[in-house]
Design an enzyme around this catalytic site. Structure first.
Site, short mmCIF file in Angstrom:
data_model
loop_
_atom_site.label_atom_id
_atom_site.label_comp_id
_atom_site.label_asym_id
_atom_site.label_seq_id
_atom_site.Cartn_x
_atom_site.Cartn_y
_atom_site.Cartn_z
N SER A 21 -14.96 -41.02 -9.90
CA SER A 21 -13.80 -41.72 -9.38
C SER A 21 -14.24 -43.10 -8.90
O SER A 21 -15.34 -43.26 -8.40
CB SER A 21 -13.20 -40.92 -8.22
OG SER A 21 -12.48 -41.77 -7.36
N LYS B 259 -16.51 -37.39 -6.26
CA LYS B 259 -15.76 -36.76 -7.35
C LYS B 259 -16.51 -36.65 -8.67
O LYS B 259 -17.25 -37.54 -9.05
CB LYS B 259 -14.46 -37.54 -7.63
CG LYS B 259 -13.43 -37.48 -6.53
CD LYS B 259 -12.67 -36.18 -6.42
CE LYS B 259 -11.86 -35.81 -7.62
NZ LYS B 259 -10.59 -36.52 -7.67
N HIS C 218 -0.76 -13.77 -14.42
CA HIS C 218 -0.01 -14.63 -13.48
C HIS C 218 -0.96 -15.49 -12.63
O HIS C 218 -0.61 -15.86 -11.51
CB HIS C 218 0.87 -13.80 -12.54
CG HIS C 218 1.68 -12.77 -13.23
ND1 HIS C 218 2.95 -13.00 -13.71
CD2 HIS C 218 1.40 -11.49 -13.56
CE1 HIS C 218 3.42 -11.90 -14.28
NE2 HIS C 218 2.49 -10.97 -14.22
N GLU D 124 -9.29 -32.69 -19.81
CA GLU D 124 -7.93 -33.19 -19.55
C GLU D 124 -7.39 -34.00 -20.73
O GLU D 124 -6.21 -33.91 -21.07
CB GLU D 124 -7.92 -34.06 -18.29
CG GLU D 124 -8.11 -33.24 -17.03
CD GLU D 124 -8.28 -34.10 -15.78
OE1 GLU D 124 -7.84 -33.67 -14.72
OE2 GLU D 124 -8.87 -35.18 -15.87
#
Ligand code: ARG
Length: 441
Positions: free
Chosen positions: A275, A281, A154, A288
């Site tokens: 970024s 970043k 979980h 992804e």
């Protein structure tokens, strides 16, 4: 330029030509198309359907076309209906009238079927290689960094595992994927060449000859099935979808682990991006994209399933749509496996952060209960006792192993000095690993 036209009095509309052509997609089949034609010519000659001289002319013509394509002197383009028309027309242009004999006892229906089977077989082997590479990367990284880390259920810290064992779970998944691919190759290993358009041919051909030359296990049993079957593409695409699902789960973990919240791993700059606005970043774009492209491979599988579902036997032009879907799914899975493998090879493991997460997570609580069970407490009671112990630890802001023996004894008199060794994380891992090794041997 077409291979047919005898019964037509009007030209096709230009937009129809564009709509109909598959050359911009199926040019990729040129090698298998020529390979299939070479085998077909050999069979025709052996069965005395063409002469030895014709065999020689056809074969050397086909070989020069192949050579010219591979060296870049011949580009596969032009107003042809498909790659089969392109090759055949090139042949007739080069060797003259004999070129027109190539298509004896053959239809484009069995031709495209054999081309696709050969192509799918070759590419499935490439996918298997990609899986091997991925498994090597995961096993190597795991062995080099077999450090202690929290395991989750979980997405809550659950019990202690090692990074090697965690990556090892993916090795098992890719091992099963590899078995599925091997099995798909075995199932598809039948030669459809010789099925003709749908009903075989009255020429006295011998399908065992092309079967042997092209390296298939056997000829197909049924002509109608031979030209209609695209199951093998669906099966491979289902296998690709499962591979992508596994890659996507792994990507998700890499994304989480490389976040500021986890900091378990650092991804190499080579597989990250920045970024345009936030200078600090470093984004895990490669992972992804793999996660994102999974949807695309599932989509290709469903597109082809849907295309095929209502088709009457045998060949229907709808089936030309198989290629774009299959090629796209194939390219995607091959690229994603390669990128994932490189991402794994180059990531670094932050063992300290993994260890810190364990200490903050009461990941040895289950072992305290197991300890009590070993001393005679029933598991349900032990579970209850440890629950209370955890509340106490949270109040005191201490880990279980940081409590003194007298603090521990408040919860059960059965907790004695040997508990500290029993719930030590290294002990837990060593015991677990030993058990696993015994079970696997
Ligand atoms: N380009 C076609 C395909 O990919 C080749 C087979 C054409 N056969 C036909 N009967 N029109 O499906």
């Amino acid at each position: 330029m077409k291979l047919w036209g005898g019964r037509f009095t009007q030209r096709a509309d230009e937009i129809m030509e564009q709509f109909n052509t598959s050359l911009p997609i199926d040019y990729r089949l040129y090698h298998e198309d020529i390979q299939g034609s070479l085998a077909h010519v050999e069979m025709l000659a052996t069965c005395n359907i063409i002469t030895a001289e014709e065999r020689h002319q056809l074969k050397s013509g086909l070989q020069t076309i192949l050579q010219d394509i591979e060296t870049g002197t011949l580009e596969i383009k032009g107003e042809y209906e498909d790659v089969h028309s392109f090759v055949e027309m090139q042949l007739t242009e080069r060797i003259g009238e004999t070129g027109k004999k190539l298509h004896t006892a053959r239809s484009r229906n069995d031709q495209v079927a054999v081309d696709m089977r050969l192509h799918a077989k070759n590419k499935a082997l490439e996918v298997a290689k990609g899986l091997e590479m991925l498994m090597t990367s995961l096993s190597t990284k795991g062995a080099e960094n077999n450090v202690i880390m929290p395991g989750y259920t979980h997405l809550q810290r659950a019990q202690v595992v090692t990074f090697g064992h965690h990556l090892g779970a993916y090795v098992e998944m890719f091992k099963r994927d590899n078995k599925r691919i091997t099995n798909a190759i075995e199932v598809m290993d039948e030669n459809p060449l010789g099925c003709g358009a749908l009903a075989g041919t009255t020429h006295d051909i011998d399908r065992t000859i092309t079967t042997a030359i092209l390296g298939f296990a056997k000829p197909v049993n049924n002509f109608l099935d031979g030209v209609s079957d695209r199951d093998y593409l669906l099966e491979l695409m289902a296998d690709f979808s499962i591979i992508m699902m596994h890659l996507s789960r792994l990507s998700e973990e890499l994304i989480l682990w490389s976040s500021q919240e986890f900091k378990f791993i650092t991804m190499a700059d080579a597989y990250s991006t920045g970024s345009s606005i936030m200078p600090q970043k470093k984004n895990p774009d490669a992972a992804e994209l793999i996660r994102g492209k999974t949807g695309r491979v599932y989509g290709s599988l469903f597109a082809l399933l849907t295309t095929l579902k209502g088709l009457p036997l045998t060949y229907n032009k709808d089936m030309q749509e198989d290629k774009e879907q299959f090629f796209d799914a194939l390219d995607t899975v091959l690229d994603c496996m390669e990128i994932m493998s490189k991402m794994i090879d180059t990531l670094t493991v932050n063992a300290d952060h993994m260890k810190a997460a364990i200490q903050a997570g009461f990941l040895n609580a289950t072992e305290v209960a197991d300890y009590l069970v070993s001393k005679g407490t029933a598991f349900r009671d032990a579970h209850e006792i440890v629950g209370k112990l955890i509340i106490y630890c949270e109040q005191e802001k201490k880990a279980i192993e940081e409590l003194t023996l007298s603090e521990l004894k408040r919860f059960s008199s059965q907790l004695t000095d040997d508990i500290y060794d029993y719930i030590d994380y290294e002990t837990i891992i060593t015991k677990g690993n030993k058990k696993l090794m015994l079970e696997n041997s």
